[in-house]
Design an enzyme around this catalytic site. Structure first.
Site, mmCIF file in Angstrom:
data_model
loop_
_atom_site.group_PDB
_atom_site.id
_atom_site.type_symbol
_atom_site.label_atom_id
_atom_site.label_comp_id
_atom_site.label_asym_id
_atom_site.label_seq_id
_atom_site.Cartn_x
_atom_site.Cartn_y
_atom_site.Cartn_z
ATOM 1 N N GLU A 241 0.812 -1.222 0.000
ATOM 2 C CA GLU A 241 0.000 0.000 0.000
ATOM 3 C C GLU A 241 0.839 1.263 0.000
ATOM 4 O OE1 GLU A 241 -3.103 2.308 -0.395
ATOM 5 O OE2 GLU A 241 -3.390 0.149 -0.217
ATOM 6 N N GLU A 242 1.988 1.249 0.694
ATOM 7 C CA GLU A 242 2.719 2.497 0.896
ATOM 8 C C GLU A 242 4.126 2.520 0.304
ATOM 9 O OE1 GLU A 242 0.791 4.561 1.734
ATOM 10 O OE2 GLU A 242 -0.661 3.744 3.140
ATOM 11 N N SER B 226 -10.195 10.505 -0.024
ATOM 12 C CA SER B 226 -9.038 9.965 0.699
ATOM 13 C C SER B 226 -8.365 11.102 1.475
ATOM 14 C CB SER B 226 -8.079 9.264 -0.259
ATOM 15 O OG SER B 226 -7.188 8.421 0.429
ATOM 16 N N ASP C 210 -14.204 -0.676 2.597
ATOM 17 C CA ASP C 210 -12.890 -0.059 2.400
ATOM 18 C C ASP C 210 -11.874 -0.690 3.358
ATOM 19 O OD1 ASP C 210 -10.708 1.651 2.041
ATOM 20 O OD2 ASP C 210 -11.976 3.418 1.798
ATOM 21 N N HIS D 255 -12.093 1.318 -1.372
ATOM 22 C CA HIS D 255 -11.561 2.672 -1.508
ATOM 23 C C HIS D 255 -11.733 3.191 -2.930
ATOM 24 C CE1 HIS D 255 -9.468 5.884 0.486
ATOM 25 N NE2 HIS D 255 -8.537 5.946 -0.432
#
Length: 743
Positions: free
Chosen positions: A212-213, A609, A684, A716
């Site tokens: 994800e990051e 977001s 989400d 999301h």
């Protein structure tokens, strides 16, 4: 002594000579919104993931039908310019429906893939065979045969993820139920490489925050000789486990997910080197207590195994050279910053073990690309504020390929830099400033053949949707990969500019009347690692529709966004609650002073977001500026977001508790005085629905009026066409109700 020189080469100007010009048009209505939703923003039907074959004779790509989100595989022959369909999901499934496991759905969510069919494909070493995955099965397609045939691999039962070719093209690897397996194509035999993997301790899978990051979607890497695999072991013991429960489907069990939050336990990551033929695992040795993040791994064909590791605060990133035989590591370089260090993409890029590797760094006064030897020592440097990243190195033509910017909003371009390296290492480092000469204008992505003999370049401008062209070295002219997409019949009425230090965009209605004053909608993101003001058409199509409902829509890139230097990007550190919002307001007011048609007494704000966080923050903190807001999937309490992202920008807990408290929307709930619409997908698993629930509970208890729109079963992303159409109709209605009409 050899001198170093730079030669910038550009493509010919006819690259996209057929671009559309803005035309007069009627205001966009519901029919446009419906078409936009059905075509996924006019992106269905366009070539996706183009990959030139190693010999540069063909380009493979994925493509769907104009209104059907299911991708098939195609081949474009460079010599003839003809395209043939190689594989379709229907031909492999033989009429059966595609079935994705929860793990594959989660993986696609991390990669922001919302279409069905083939989501990716892999070419073997000579490009003769293609590996594809579909509905939990693997297929190998021989494109060199007269009639290509797809063979299904007889893999074991279970959840199958992350398939890859071995470098020699003789084997296929994948993760099957938490362990890495290798499939020998000659013997049709499947062999486990790791054993004992479980949901708690996985082998070969990138953990959640890596996907994800960090932009790292794999958890294992082949050695160049195809004899070993470097495999991540991710130990989730003690990590918080959250559950994605869909209230719309009470008959289904909640899906568990390990979700490390700020101040809580992270996944413990280890890296082992495992022999394919069997034998003992060699564990890579680094200070895992100090550097708990495995940020990136490379095992290039011409280079040794290297890894990038980060400390928990992400204020130090270390590049380590790994001895694959012993697991011992040597430090090649260390990057430090008092705020945070970004993970380096595409580097280290090894020229050879003898000549060293290229490395990209963020430095004071600009960015630099260096060539470093096997000990990490610097050789000649290319330094420029224009350089935004390293792309690749064409050794046959001695060309460094860089991503650059010329200091205008939203341009992405690539340059070929031809350089000769210094023979005399005793000479001082030479720095050159790149002239802002572009390979292509607009928003650009490029994919090269292995030997750089050909490349596929995808470019979008505000006057044209993405077009992918193919160029072959030594061959004049460009060829266009065929698209079957529906094209917008207009160009957005957009004006780019700069006020103070902020890049801005203004979208006026199609029937704009300069004698009237229009309510204003600030379309916002505002967070790190994202540019909102970009020179491409697609982001502005929906904003043009919104403007045509009776508004002037504005976008601003504040401090904290990338591409403007170290200090600009890091100004957001521990200041989520102040810097982005202050900059947006400053830019907004300057635009209002410049453009009297903007009614600054009627300003609304919308975002998703981080942009959803910004929208809610705006009406809570600055109601004198913002009269209404729509906040989509907002983070309302940063202690409930994932550790890697949040701690990078807000710091670690408990020492940075004040920064978290100041950024907490729940603590501001009693300040609401303006109309607020909260929108959130109930499924989400990135920004959990919990965020909106916590804020609504606080608002309710404070006696505030607000609206909530839950999106049942959505994550999301919001790919459902009906939901997209109805959602934006609702958003426009919210602002029409609370901001009024042009006067």
């Amino acid at each position: 002594m050899r001198s170093i020189f730079l030669l910038l080469t550009v493509c010919a100007s006819p690259l996209f000579a057929d671009e559309k010009k803005p035309v007069d048009q009627k205001p966009l209505d519901a029919s446009f919104l419906r078409l936009y939703a059905e075509t996924r923003g006019f992106m269905l039907g366009r070539p996706a993931k183009p990959k030139p074959t190693p010999d540069g004779k063909a380009v493979l790509f994925l493509r769907s039908e104009p209104k059907k989100p299911k991708q098939s595989l195609y081949e474009f022959d460079v010599a003839s310019g003809k395209t043939r369909e190689l594989l379709t999901p229907e031909s492999l499934l033989k009429g059966a429906e595609e079935n994705l496991t929860p793990e594959e759905k989660a993986r696609r969510e991390r990669q922001r893939v919302s279409v069905g069919g083939f989501s990716d494909y892999q070419l073997n070493d000579d490009g003769s065979k293609v590996l594809v995955g579909l509905s939990g099965k693997l297929y190998v397609f021989d494109r060199s045969a007269t009639r290509g045939v797809a063979i299904e691999l007889k893999t074991g039962k279970g959840t199958l993820l992350d398939p890859k070719w071995s470098p020699d093209g003789r084997k296929v690897s994948y993760v099957l139920d938490h362990d890495v397996y290798v499939y020998d194509l000659a013997t049709n035999k499947e062999t486990p490489v790791t054993r004992g993997g479980t949901e708690v301790k996985t082998h070969g899978l990138a953990e959640f925050v890596a996907q994800e990051e960090m932009g790292r979607f794999s958890g294992y890497w082949w050695s160049p000789d195809s004899k070993f695999i470097a495999c991540e072991e991710a130990d989730h013991e003690g990590v918080e486990q959250w559950y994605v429960a869909d209230p719309n489907k009470p008959d289904q069990k909640p899906l568990p997910q390990y979700y490390p939050r700020p101040g809580k336990k992270n996944v413990a990551v280890h890296l082992g080197i495992v022999p394919i033929a069997g034998g003992e695992t060699v564990w890579v040795d680094w200070d895992r207590k100090k550097f708990e993040y495995l940020a990136a791994v490379r095992w290039d064909k011409v280079g040794p195994l290297t890894i990038q590791v980060q400390d928990r605060k992400q204020q130090e990133l270390v590049l380590l050279l790994v001895d694959a035989k012993t697991g011992k590591t040597n430090t090649l370089l260390s990057e430090k910053d008092q705020a945070f260090v970004n993970i380096t993409r595409n580097t280290p890029y090894w020229v050879s073990e003898k000549e060293g590797f290229f490395w990209f760094s963020e430095v004071e006064g600009g960015n630099e690309v260096t060539l470093r030897d096997r000990e990490g020592n610097k050789k000649p440097i290319i330094t420029s504020e224009a350089v935004q990243g390293f792309v690749s190195f064409d050794s046959a033509r001695d060309r460094v390929i860089l991503r650059v910017s010329r200091g205008e909003p939203g341009h992405t371009r690539f340059v070929h830099v031809k350089s000769k390296m210094l023979e005399d290492e005793s000479q001082p480092i030479i720095r050159r400033t790149l002239a802002p000469v572009e390979l292509a204008l607009g928003h650009v992505d490029v994919t090269y053949a292995i030997d750089h003999s050909a490349f596929a370049l995808t470019r979008s401008t505000t006057a044209a949707m993405p077009i992918t062209t193919v160029r072959v070295t030594g061959v004049s002219g460009l060829q266009v990969l065929p698209s079957v997409a529906i094209e917008p019949d207009f160009s957005p009425n957009i004006e780019f500019g700069k006020v103070a230090d902020f890049f801005t965009a203004i979208i006026r209605p199609s029937n704009f009347n300069p004698t009237k004053k229009y309510p204003v909608i600030l379309d916002v993101y505002g967070g790190p690692h994202h540019l909102h003001v970009t020179q491409e058409m697609r982001p502005w199509l929906l904003k043009q529709w919104l403007a045509d409902q009776g508004f002037i829509v504005v976008a601003i890139d504040n401090r904290g966004t990338p591409g403007r230097g170290r200090d600009w990007e890091r100004a957001i550190y521990q200041k989520f609650d102040s810097v982005p919002l202050e900059d947006q307001i400053a830019g907004l007011k300057l635009l209002g002073e410049k453009h009297p048609e903007m009614d600054m007494e009627r300003v609304g704000i919308v975002g998703w977001s981080f942009g959803g966080y910004m929208s809610a923050l705006a009406v809570l903190k600055r109601p004198e500026v913002f009269k209404a807001a729509v906040a989509g999937a907002p983070v309302t309490d940063w202690e409930d977001y994932d550790s890697h992202y949040t701690e990078r920008y807000l710091g670690t807990l408990p020492e940075s508790q004040d920064a978290y408290d100041r950024a907490n929307l729940v603590k501001m709930a009693d300040k609401l005085t303006r109309p607020l619409l909260l929108v959130h997908g109930t499924a989400d698993d990135n920004v959990y629905f919990r965020h909106t629930l916590k804020l609504t509970d606080a608002l309710f208890r404070a006696g505030k009026d607000f609206e909530v729109l839950p999106l049942p079963s959505l994550t999301h992303m919001v790919p459902d066409p009906v939901v997209t159409e109805k959602l934006w109709t609702r958003i426009a209605g919210h602002f029409q109700k609370h901001l009024g009409k042009p006067k």
